[in-house]
Design a protein around this motif. Structure first.
Motif, PDB file in Angstrom:
ATOM      1  N   ASN B 199      87.884  47.311 -28.316  1.00  0.00           N
ATOM      2  CA  ASN B 199      87.873  46.695 -26.777  1.00  0.00           C
ATOM      3  C   ASN B 199      87.025  47.497 -25.778  1.00  0.00           C
ATOM      4  OD1 ASN B 199      89.330  49.103 -27.267  1.00  0.00           O
ATOM      5  ND2 ASN B 199      90.831  48.556 -25.724  1.00  0.00           N
ATOM      6  N   LYS B 200      85.908  48.196 -26.180  1.00  0.00           N
ATOM      7  CA  LYS B 200      85.361  48.660 -25.125  1.00  0.00           C
ATOM      8  C   LYS B 200      83.674  48.493 -25.201  1.00  0.00           C
ATOM      9  CE  LYS B 200      89.034  51.675 -23.791  1.00  0.00           C
ATOM     10  NZ  LYS B 200      89.838  53.035 -23.704  1.00  0.00           N
ATOM     11  N   SER B 528      90.830  52.057 -17.940  1.00  0.00           N
ATOM     12  CA  SER B 528      92.174  51.103 -17.822  1.00  0.00           C
ATOM     13  C   SER B 528      93.002  50.637 -18.904  1.00  0.00           C
ATOM     14  CB  SER B 528      91.917  49.936 -16.785  1.00  0.00           C
ATOM     15  OG  SER B 528      91.017  49.038 -18.025  1.00  0.00           O
ATOM     16  N   GLU B 529      92.550  50.970 -20.247  1.00  0.00           N
ATOM     17  CA  GLU B 529      93.341  50.518 -21.447  1.00  0.00           C
ATOM     18  C   GLU B 529      92.846  51.619 -22.416  1.00  0.00           C
ATOM     19  OE1 GLU B 529      92.206  46.977 -23.229  1.00  0.00           O
ATOM     20  OE2 GLU B 529      90.941  46.630 -21.657  1.00  0.00           O
TER      21      GLU B 529
END
Lengths: 534, 534
Positions: B199-200, B528-529
């Motif tokens: 996700n990054k 942020s996550e």
């Protein structure tokens, strides 16, 4: 050789194809049965040769009418104003003078229109007969005939590396061509058998083409008397009365570019033209050395040279079959080496194809040409670039279609089978797109629908066997399987295929009387003069 | 980074070309001099990127009007009678209903003519801006833009073999693309940086494209929010007011063939279309699995899918730039493996190109596609077959133009530079044949005459530098020289070139404030996550 012997001896799994289904059927039809027969069937060598290609696709036309007309006008100017030289050939000069040319010394100036007028008697297409009539080829029109590498003094394979070619190598390449489904023609000097005297090796080469394969072949061009030997041996093989009315050889006449026609090559041309045998009249050009560095300039010279040579063939014997040839490569301006698979070569091929078609002549160019010393990525890029260009460029006769390495210095065993496999792609491309109901496959799209899978659908089941071109040498295994097998590269896989094909080889049947007569001719000719080397 | 630092550090002899002549001039213009400056000049890295290709040659048209009309009619029937599925996407279904489609559940049936009518608002061509305006690309019409391999989880080079890709590999491929003259576009997922959370990783990839090169690039498509990140980072890099009016990304939207448009890909498409950013709508088809085994059937499905997807992009934002894509390969019916460089793939490419042009849409296909695990002869045959077909087939945007191995599982370092070298051939082919007086070279033919030699003539001297395409990696040395050098194959030579290019690499200058803002955005989004894997 008996029919049974022909049909036995090898494992079908690795062979080119399934052409021997007919043979097996015949065997069953004769009532042969039992364990031995079944074993023989299982182990039958299955040899199939695909028919020569008949294009159902358009040619690629890089030049428009204006460009073509410009080059034609320039070529006519070259022939008229600069002229061509017929060296040491007084008979040729007389013929030209009688035909209306302006002959000054050895220089022949052709008035505008004379060359194209003479070219008009050459046939648009012709049939070259093979020993096996199923392997006759038509040259010209929409056809494409594929023949192997021609001329290298060296051979290369993994085990032996690069070495001088021998007659054994030559015979091996004849066998590989015979065993290769997509190769229609046995070619000519597959490699130079350097262990045989220069003045006698043509006899051994012809004998190999005539006895070890039943595909069509080329004659010798290195001296007029060797061309005459080629014609004589064809008379023995095919019958004296047939040679002349029918064509049994297509032989390679190189022009000594720029603009020179030497007596040796013209002497061979004269023999073949008089005997009604086909020749390829081919400018042999390394651009920047034997022609201008520009594409349009090279095309002009190619057209002038080919027209002059073809016109001469028609002066010798109007109507004799002839091919408009163009062997053109570039030069690497750093090293002086010839280069292959280049964009310049493709453009010249495409343009020359258009010019040949406007003369209604068969066209020769292309091949699996490369500069690489090894059958590696370089060799394959270069070869594929040329093969693709040649198919779309309308080539009718492709020499060097497989086996060429190192700028033509080397015939490569592994390269031969790798290229020969790629030739299957040309066959499939030339078929074009099937627009029949079955080709449209609307029922399949309807049956599968959104999110479905085609593997199991009726259309796939009915068509999958013939739907896609299949390689015989490239590797599609999953990574893990391939790694377990030792991570073989293409060269290694090709080497195994060479061994398989040579191991499986068995010669096609030949009337023993004819075989003896050919051998006797070769023996007698060899005994008639001393060996010459160099 | 200072201007001086940019212009120092490497040996020019092996670099792509001489683009830094301008840099050197600027330096002299500022009066810099003395030994240090001269040394800096001598060692300047000379980076040149060729402009995107503008074809001056005709496209290859394999289908005639009748065939094209048949496939178009069939595609309209597929859209109307079978329909397409927009999965888990109620907003899309509503849009379709409002536009006049017959929506049943998730199945959208498009009445005849609706899809093509909607497609008509998409631009015929568009400009994608690059950080360096000289590297802007025009996509569509007669242009061809070349971008590297996209998507592999693995990389391969000689030293490391095959291994999972990391972000360091990713950055290396950005650098190689930047250093490659014939590569116009930095691409997208050059390899999957598997050492970064799923996700990054898009953030690190975008940062690399934005900072390590000044060529145009692609955005993330693996989730709508990642597409939104891509747009946001473009706002930082190019200015918020420019993103929308101008296009800064071309991103790859694959269709889930047959006939399914999933919510993830459509979500990314929606983000990009609303932001005025370009997308490639690409059926991803292994023929025989995701489409019929026949060429015409596959073309029908490709056309139906591409039209539906493009129409949807125009429903979202009429006029947003979009490319008609076709990634089509065949399946090996023995192993189930996808195959590349096949005749079926070339025919589909040619036909799809014609269909795209009839819709006045830019066309994406092709690439240096191969199934081979190594950059060997197999890889090169397969890649060259596709590159040649793509140039002649009118491709406007070519993903996977270099670096692709093993059916897209592997990004190959050596393969990258071998392919990138071949891309120069496409540039030269696209130039067509020069028919100017200089191209005709009549003076040269006259000057040299029969039996002469062109190497020394005036025309050759004036033209030889630019006359022929030149390789940067293939080997033209004489056999003996090459053998003394250890008989290197192409893979070995390519490995040396990879090292040279990476060693010579220096990043293009970037405003430090912009670089910091991009890094801050990446850091903030990463914080942020939590990391997600798989």
């Amino acid at each position: 050789m008996s029919d049974t012997a022909q049909a036995t001896g090898a494992d079908p799994t690795g062979a080119e194809s399934t052409g021997a289904e007919a043979t097996a059927g015949t065997r069953r039809g004769r009532g042969s049965g039992g364990g031995a027969a079944r074993r023989a069937e299982r182990t039958a060598v299955r040899i199939e040769t695909a028919p020569f290609i008949r294009r159902r696709i358009p040619n690629y036309e890089i030049l428009d009418e204006e460009g073509l007309a410009l080059i034609e006008a320039n070529a006519e100017r070259v022939l008229e104003e600069i002229g061509v030289r017929f060296a040491e050939n007084p008979d040729a000069l007389k013929l030209w003078k009688d035909a209306g040319a302006d002959v000054r010394g050895e220089r022949v100036h052709l008035p505008k229109g004379l060359a194209s007028k003479l070219c008009a008697t050459a046939p648009r297409e012709y049939v070259q007969r093979a020993r096996n009539p199923e392997r006759d080829v038509t040259v010209g029109g929409k056809s494409l005939v594929l023949a192997p590498v021609y001329g290298p003094p060296f051979v290369r394979d993994i085990e032996g590396g690069r070495r001088y070619a021998t007659i054994e190598d030559f015979r091996n390449f004849v066998k590989l061509g015979y065993m290769s489904k997509w190769v229609h023609h046995s070619g000519g000097t597959l490699c130079e058998p350097t262990d045989v005297a220069v003045n006698k090796r043509h006899l051994d080469m012809l004998l190999a083409h005539m006895t070890l394969t039943d595909k069509p072949f080329m004659g010798s061009v290195t001296a007029p008397e060797r061309a005459a030997d080629s014609v004589e041996m064809c008379r023995i093989l095919f019958g004296a009365d047939r040679v002349g009315p029918e064509c049994f050889m297509t032989s390679l006449i190189n022009i000594n570019s720029p603009l020179v026609f030497d007596a040796t090559m013209m002497g061979a041309l004269e023999v073949y033209a008089r005997a009604g045998q086909a020749t390829i009249i081919s400018p042999f050009i390394v651009g920047g050395a034997m022609a201008p560095v520009s594409v349009a300039g090279t095309l002009t010279q190619v057209l002038a040279e080919a027209m002059a040579g073809i016109a001469y063939s028609q002066l010798i014997n109007p109507g004799s079959p002839v091919i408009f040839g163009a062997f053109v490569t570039s030069i690497d301006m750093n090293s002086g080496a010839p280069t292959f698979g280049t964009p310049e070569a493709s453009k010249i091929l495409w343009g020359a194809g258009q010019l040949a078609r406007r003369l209604n002549l068969p066209f020769r160019s292309g091949g699996a040409l490369c500069g690489s010393k090894l059958p590696d990525a370089q060799a394959a890029y270069e070869s594929a670039n040329t093969l693709q260009a040649a198919l779309l460029g309308g080539v009718n006769f492709m020499l060097h279609a497989c086996g060429w390495l190192e700028g033509g210095l080397v015939s490569g065993y592994e390269k031969f089978v790798l290229d020969a496999d790629q030739l299957g792609i040309l066959h499939s491309l030339a078929e074009g797109i099937d627009l029949s109901d079955n080709g449209q496959a609307m029922d399949a799209i309807r049956e599968v629908g959104p999110g479905g899978h085609y593997l199991g659908c009726a259309h796939t089941q009915a068509n999958f066997k013939d739907a896609f071109w299949r390689t015989q040498v490239l590797d599609y295994r999953p990574y893990e399987t391939w790694a377990e097998a030792g991570s073989p590269d293409s060269m290694t896989l090709a080497n195994a295929r060479v061994k398989k094909l040579l191991g499986d080889y068995q010669p096609p049947a030949l009337d023993p009387g004819v075989a003896e007569a050919l051998q006797a001719y070769v023996d007698q000719r060899k005994a008639s003069e001393p060996d010459a080397f160099g």
